[in-house]
Design an enzyme around this catalytic site. Structure first.
Site, mmCIF file in Angstrom:
data_model
loop_
_atom_site.group_PDB
_atom_site.id
_atom_site.type_symbol
_atom_site.label_atom_id
_atom_site.label_comp_id
_atom_site.label_asym_id
_atom_site.label_seq_id
_atom_site.Cartn_x
_atom_site.Cartn_y
_atom_site.Cartn_z
ATOM 1 N N ASP A 384 -34.336 -10.557 -37.303
ATOM 2 C CA ASP A 384 -35.175 -11.262 -36.335
ATOM 3 C C ASP A 384 -35.489 -10.316 -35.186
ATOM 4 O O ASP A 384 -34.605 -9.954 -34.400
ATOM 5 C CB ASP A 384 -34.421 -12.499 -35.834
ATOM 6 N N HIS A 385 -36.769 -9.924 -35.081
ATOM 7 C CA HIS A 385 -37.146 -8.931 -34.068
ATOM 8 C C HIS A 385 -37.123 -9.514 -32.656
ATOM 9 O O HIS A 385 -37.230 -8.775 -31.668
ATOM 10 C CB HIS A 385 -38.540 -8.378 -34.363
ATOM 11 N N ARG A 386 -36.975 -10.836 -32.529
ATOM 12 C CA ARG A 386 -36.791 -11.422 -31.205
ATOM 13 C C ARG A 386 -35.407 -11.118 -30.661
ATOM 14 O O ARG A 386 -35.205 -11.063 -29.437
ATOM 15 C CB ARG A 386 -36.987 -12.944 -31.266
ATOM 16 N N ALA A 388 -33.099 -8.545 -32.123
ATOM 17 C CA ALA A 388 -32.646 -7.149 -32.261
ATOM 18 C C ALA A 388 -33.837 -6.236 -32.521
ATOM 19 O O ALA A 388 -34.916 -6.686 -32.933
ATOM 20 C CB ALA A 388 -31.632 -7.035 -33.396
#
Length: 415
Positions: A384-386, A388
């Site tokens: 999850d780029h939100r 990490a």
């Protein structure tokens, strides 16, 4: 669990029931479960029709019980206050914890919802059918064979009465024939409901909620496979997957951001204190994710035994709700099936998922510029780029790689 599909009612309005008598079957995204009666009494009304999908907390049917005999189910009160009338109504609701009938009460049956439906239409008690499928699973063919053997000793009139109960809608693969002059077009369909529908909804929610990033990596398993062979000679047969799971749990302790869940509404990232590894498992009914709890506290051999137990229970349809809840990170070992890469979808609301792909021998240039044959495995990690960033994900997979590429260092590394 947030919702379930009503598969079948064992009772109808006006029936008298006893406490814990099965009332209906519910298909969740994880299993088919029977809901028992919370009290003795009479079925006053059935509110939800079969085939409907309802949310947790929905009243399914209403029982009439004698005053003072309202009951509690799984510690959750279904009737808050006793009625002042002689007869009170007791609603049966779909609860988050779905009770399952014990094997001591009824023989455990492994059968798909459709197979059970066919059995009911033929008037067959599925407990009497012997399954020929994997792990004793009862198939539609088993039901048909049972009906054939039963009807050989029955009269023509009885057979006609039984067959009249089966309608065209009960055929799982429906053939729609459309006249086109002298030609006919045949289309086949399959049902989109039950676990398949629940998987679709969960995957859609995950993909459209989480900004996925997939990182690809490869690891050298040569030393790990050699170490595993040494253990085999000592009569210790440990699966490679057990080593992977242990290494993941250890790596997560160093990079807890991947063992986390994002709460956007409250603007906080919860770093989980437990390391519960979900195992993506393929079954006849679809994908399911049982959980190995506290993987960081278990030895590799203990993880191996737990992995075998959960896989067996998943294939036989015997997983409990405790086996399914509490996951903090998911792994998918698809390598044995032949996969060389993928872009996996995260098991929402988790932050990461790693998939292990095929291991194959290939020429590799070592540190001395020599070409050697090594056993290389590809893997893909979705995160999850939100929560990490890519650099952190690379550091995490590097830690995992170091552990599985150097198994002889585990006594030193794994404190």
């Amino acid at each position: 669990m947030t919702e379930g599909e009503i598969i079948h009612y064992f009772v109808k309005a006006g029936d008298t029931v006893t406490v814990d008598q099965p009332l209906l079957e519910v298909q969740t995204d994880k299993m088919v479960a029977e809901l028992p009666s919370p009290a003795s009494g009479k079925v006053k009304s059935i509110i939800i029709d079969t085939g409907d999908t309802v949310e947790v907390g929905t009243t399914l049917l209403v029982l009439e019980t004698e005053e003072g005999k309202a009951a509690e189910s799984k510690g959750e009160k279904l009737l808050s206050e006793p009625s002042s009338e002689k007869v009170e109504e007791l609603p049966t609701t779909l609860n988050q914890t779905v009770p399952v009938m014990q094997e001591t009460e009824r023989r455990f049956i492994i059968a798909a919802p459709y197979t059970r439906k066919v059995a009911r239409k033929f008037g067959v008690d599925i407990n009497e059918v012997t399954g020929t499928g994997k792990s004793g699973r009862i198939t539609v063919e088993d039901v048909h064979n049972f009906v054939k053997e039963r009807d050989e000793g029955s009269s023509l009139e009885e057979r006609q009465e039984t067959s009249s109960k089966v309608s065209e809608e009960d055929v799982e693969l429906k053939h729609h024939i459309k006249d086109q002059g002298t030609q006919k077009e045949v289309k086949e369909t399959m049902p989109f409901r039950g676990r398949r529908k629940q998987i679709a909804k969960k995957m859609t929610k995950s993909l459209y909620t989480i900004p996925h990033v997939t990182q690809f990596e490869e690891a050298d398993l040569t030393e790990l496979l050699a170490y595993r062979n040494d253990l085999k000679e000592m009569n210790m047969n440990i699966s490679v997957a057990a080593f992977f799971i242990k290494a993941i749990a250890v790596a997560l302790k160093k990079f807890p951001v991947f063992n986390a869940k994002l709460d956007e509404e409250n603007e906080v990232i919860y770093l989980e204190k437990e390391y519960n590894i979900g195992i993506a498992t393929d079954t006849e009914e679809g994908l399911i994710v049982p959980v190995i709890h506290h993987a960081d506290r278990l030895s590799v051999s203990q993880i191996h035994e737990k992995l075998k137990e959960l896989t067996r229970k998943a294939q036989e349809g015997k997983l409990t709700m405790d086996d399914m809840r509490g996951g903090t990170f998911t792994v998918s070992n698809v390598g044995p099936l032949g996969s060389i890469g993928a872009t996996p979808i995260i098991n929402h609301p988790e932050t990461g998922l790693i998939a292990f792909h095929k291991t194959k021998k290939m020429p590799v240039v070592n540190e001395n510029d020599e070409i050697v044959i090594r056993s290389m495995m590809t893997m893909s990690m979705a995160f999850d780029h939100r929560v990490a960033d890519g650099a952190t994900a690379v550091a995490f997979t590097n830690r995992f790689k170091y552990l599985i590429e150097n198994p002889k260092l585990w006594p030193i590394e794994l404190a």
